[in-house]
Design a protein around this motif. Structure first.
Motif, PDB file in Angstrom:
ATOM      1  N   ILE A   1       0.061  -3.315  -5.891  1.00  0.00           N
ATOM      2  CA  ILE A   1       0.300  -2.062  -5.172  1.00  0.00           C
ATOM      3  C   ILE A   1      -1.005  -1.296  -5.137  1.00  0.00           C
ATOM      4  CG2 ILE A   1       1.545   0.130  -5.119  1.00  0.00           C
ATOM      5  CD1 ILE A   1       3.756  -1.070  -6.659  1.00  0.00           C
ATOM      6  N   ALA A   2      -1.506  -1.025  -3.962  1.00  0.00           N
ATOM      7  CA  ALA A   2      -2.716  -0.229  -3.839  1.00  0.00           C
ATOM      8  C   ALA A   2      -2.290   1.206  -3.581  1.00  0.00           C
ATOM      9  CB  ALA A   2      -3.580  -0.753  -2.706  1.00  0.00           C
TER      10      ALA A   2
ATOM     11  N   THR B   1       4.073  -1.397   3.403  1.00  0.00           N
ATOM     12  CA  THR B   1       3.363  -0.118   3.443  1.00  0.00           C
ATOM     13  C   THR B   1       4.339   1.021   3.182  1.00  0.00           C
ATOM     14  OG1 THR B   1       3.679  -0.104   5.844  1.00  0.00           O
ATOM     15  CG2 THR B   1       1.523  -0.804   5.050  1.00  0.00           C
ATOM     16  N   TYR B   2       3.901   1.965   2.371  1.00  0.00           N
ATOM     17  CA  TYR B   2       4.758   3.101   2.031  1.00  0.00           C
ATOM     18  C   TYR B   2       4.069   4.417   2.318  1.00  0.00           C
ATOM     19  CZ  TYR B   2       7.401  -0.458  -0.328  1.00  0.00           C
ATOM     20  OH  TYR B   2       8.114  -1.577  -0.600  1.00  0.00           O
ATOM     21  N   TRP B   3       4.746   5.189   3.071  1.00  0.00           N
ATOM     22  CA  TRP B   3       4.282   6.491   3.514  1.00  0.00           C
ATOM     23  C   TRP B   3       5.037   7.535   2.715  1.00  0.00           C
ATOM     24  CZ3 TRP B   3       0.304   7.774   6.217  1.00  0.00           C
ATOM     25  CH2 TRP B   3       0.250   8.964   6.974  1.00  0.00           C
ATOM     26  N   SER B   4       4.392   8.576   2.267  1.00  0.00           N
ATOM     27  CA  SER B   4       5.100   9.549   1.420  1.00  0.00           C
ATOM     28  C   SER B   4       5.266  10.918   2.041  1.00  0.00           C
ATOM     29  CB  SER B   4       4.366   9.717   0.091  1.00  0.00           C
ATOM     30  OG  SER B   4       4.301   8.501  -0.584  1.00  0.00           O
TER      31      SER B   4
ATOM     32  N   VAL C   1       0.858  -1.175   0.000  1.00  0.00           N
ATOM     33  CA  VAL C   1       0.000   0.000   0.000  1.00  0.00           C
ATOM     34  C   VAL C   1       0.898   1.229   0.000  1.00  0.00           C
ATOM     35  CG1 VAL C   1      -1.670   1.317   1.352  1.00  0.00           C
ATOM     36  CG2 VAL C   1      -1.876  -1.142   1.213  1.00  0.00           C
ATOM     37  N   ARG C   2       0.587   2.171  -0.862  1.00  0.00           N
ATOM     38  CA  ARG C   2       1.402   3.380  -0.921  1.00  0.00           C
ATOM     39  C   ARG C   2       0.515   4.614  -0.871  1.00  0.00           C
ATOM     40  NH1 ARG C   2       5.897   4.914  -5.582  1.00  0.00           N
ATOM     41  NH2 ARG C   2       7.210   6.164  -4.207  1.00  0.00           N
ATOM     42  N   VAL C   3       0.786   5.466   0.088  1.00  0.00           N
ATOM     43  CA  VAL C   3       0.028   6.714   0.229  1.00  0.00           C
ATOM     44  C   VAL C   3       0.815   7.830  -0.446  1.00  0.00           C
ATOM     45  CG1 VAL C   3      -1.002   8.341   1.846  1.00  0.00           C
ATOM     46  CG2 VAL C   3      -0.772   5.946   2.474  1.00  0.00           C
ATOM     47  N   ARG C   4       0.180   8.553  -1.300  1.00  0.00           N
ATOM     48  CA  ARG C   4       0.884   9.674  -1.937  1.00  0.00           C
ATOM     49  C   ARG C   4       0.783  10.915  -1.072  1.00  0.00           C
ATOM     50  NH1 ARG C   4      -2.920  13.105  -3.176  1.00  0.00           N
ATOM     51  NH2 ARG C   4      -4.737  12.643  -4.463  1.00  0.00           N
ATOM     52  N   PRO C   5       1.635  11.908  -1.330  1.00  0.00           N
ATOM     53  CA  PRO C   5       1.521  13.168  -0.581  1.00  0.00           C
ATOM     54  C   PRO C   5       0.234  13.901  -0.977  1.00  0.00           C
ATOM     55  CG  PRO C   5       3.599  13.056  -1.821  1.00  0.00           C
ATOM     56  CD  PRO C   5       2.751  11.929  -2.284  1.00  0.00           C
ATOM     57  N   PHE C   6      -0.121  14.933  -0.226  1.00  0.00           N
ATOM     58  CA  PHE C   6      -1.283  15.746  -0.582  1.00  0.00           C
ATOM     59  C   PHE C   6      -1.028  16.471  -1.886  1.00  0.00           C
ATOM     60  CE2 PHE C   6      -2.186  15.213   3.875  1.00  0.00           C
ATOM     61  CZ  PHE C   6      -3.568  15.152   3.889  1.00  0.00           C
TER      62      PHE C   6
END
Ligand code: ADP
Length: 357
Positions: free
Chosen positions: A333-334, A61-64, A17-22
């Motif tokens: 990859i979500a 998990t990936y935090w951006s 899971v990867r969250v992109r920045p705002f």
């Protein structure tokens, strides 16, 4: 997959899971972050109901976000030192390397990017400019390793690139468009294949880079002509990789499949033309069947009884049949937006990804 009884092949499906920045737009509208991460777990809270909180666990998990409290625009970022900023090279290190490793060992590997439009699928798969994503990095390193192995083996790399739009296949390496799209055929030995699809032999990364560039242009033009968005189509890059060992003349063959899926957002029915509606349901047909196939495979890998894997339900799952299941390795990859305004879609992406575990 933590905490369950380990069985063979339980690593055949991995979910990241990867969250992109705002985005600037989200920042401007004062969006709040609804996602937090802690090692393998992702928590999402309902912005309309603070008590509705759901936690999911994933393999990666990936935090951006680069800050932990408030970023420069005052957006609150949940404090979590365990969730470090992850860049393209981190993602490649974890996911891309595994794909290459499978390919060298003779296993098929599949990489899928799922998520709503604007959530970061293309960023993770293709990247932007010098900020390269998984596709260029995987291809580049494949040839770097080939260079090192030369003398021991004769490598053969065949490259193809296609688009599935409305359950129709378009060759992105060919300028002539087949009316009605290319056809999927089934061969007793080969399984499903696309009749007449161009496969280009490649000897170095520069060739692939050029092909991807050409293919992306054709994809853009095609969607503009149809007055549609490329976010409604699936893009599939497939590489056939064959190793012929010079001393023994033995061969190893594998395929690397990388798919930038269509946007997962539900197609709104209001104001839609008939075409759009049909298209919408068909886009979802591929995504739904893919979800069903991966989920069945994940169950199988966990030792559950599975009677039927519904590969035949959509063009995408037919084409990926030999690349999903069996000895293949699949990574999903979500891609997620951190913003409250995307809450519903983000939750639905997390649910989809959870089914794949
Ligand atoms: P999608 O392919 O899902 O429609 P994109 O990959 O085009 O979404 O991403 C939307 C925007 O967000 C792009 O401008 C992209 O540069 C940015 N973006 C997405 N993911 C990241 C990330 N992990 N880090 C930095 N920017 C990102």
């Amino acid at each position: 997959k933590m905490g369950r009884v380990p069985v063979p092949r339980s690593d055949s499906v991995r979910v990241a899971v990867r969250v992109r920045p705002f985005s600037q737009r989200e920042k401007n509208s004062g969006s709040q972050c609804v996602i937090s991460m802690h090692s393998g777990s992702v928590t999402i809270r309902d912005p309309k109901n603070e008590e509705r909180v759901k936690t999911f666990t994933f393999d990666l998990t990936y935090w951006s976000h680069d800050g932990f409290q408030k970023d420069e625009d005052g957006v609150l970022i949940p404090s979590d030192p365990a969730s470090k900023f992850a860049g393209q090279s981190d993602v490649f290190h974890d996911i891309g390397r595994g794909i290459l490793d499978s390919a060298w060992r003779g296993y098929n590997a599949t990489l899928l990017a799922y998520g709503q439009t604007g959530s970061g699928k293309s960023y993770s798969m293709t990247g932007f400019g010098t900020d390269k994503g998984l596709i260029p990095r995987v291809c580049e390193e494949l040839f770097q390793t080939i260079e090192k192995q030369k003398g021991n083996l004769e490598p053969q790399v065949m490259f193809s690139m296609l688009e599935i739009y409305n359950e129709q296949i378009r060759d992105l390496l060919s300028r002539t468009k087949a009316p009605g799209g290319l056809r999927v055929r089934e061969d007793q030995q080969l399984g499903f294949f696309v009749e007449g699809l161009k496969w280009v032999p490649c000897e170095n990364y520069a060739q692939i880079e050029k092909l991807v560039e050409q293919g992306s242009k054709i994809r853009m033009t095609a969607s503009t002509n149809m007055n549609a968005s490329s976010s409604r189509s699936h893009m599939l890059i497939a590489i056939q990789f064959k190793q012929v060992f010079l001393d023994t003349a033995l061969t190893k063959q594998s395929s690397i499949n990388m798919v930038d899926l269509a946007g997962s957002e539900r197609q709104r029915s209001s104001g839609s033309e008939g075409d759009r509606l049909r298209e919408g349901s068909r886009v979802n047909l591929s995504l739904t069947s893919l979800g069903n196939v991966i989920s069945a495979l994940a169950d199988l890998a966990m030792g559950k009884k599975v009677l039927h894997i519904p590969y035949r339900d959509s063009v995408l799952t037919k084409l990926l049949q030999s690349a999903l299941g069996g000895n293949s390795r699949t990574t999903l990859i979500a891609a997620l937006s951190p913003a409250d305004i995307c809450y519903e879609e983000t939750l639905s992406t997390l649910r989809y990804a959870e089914r794949a575990k």
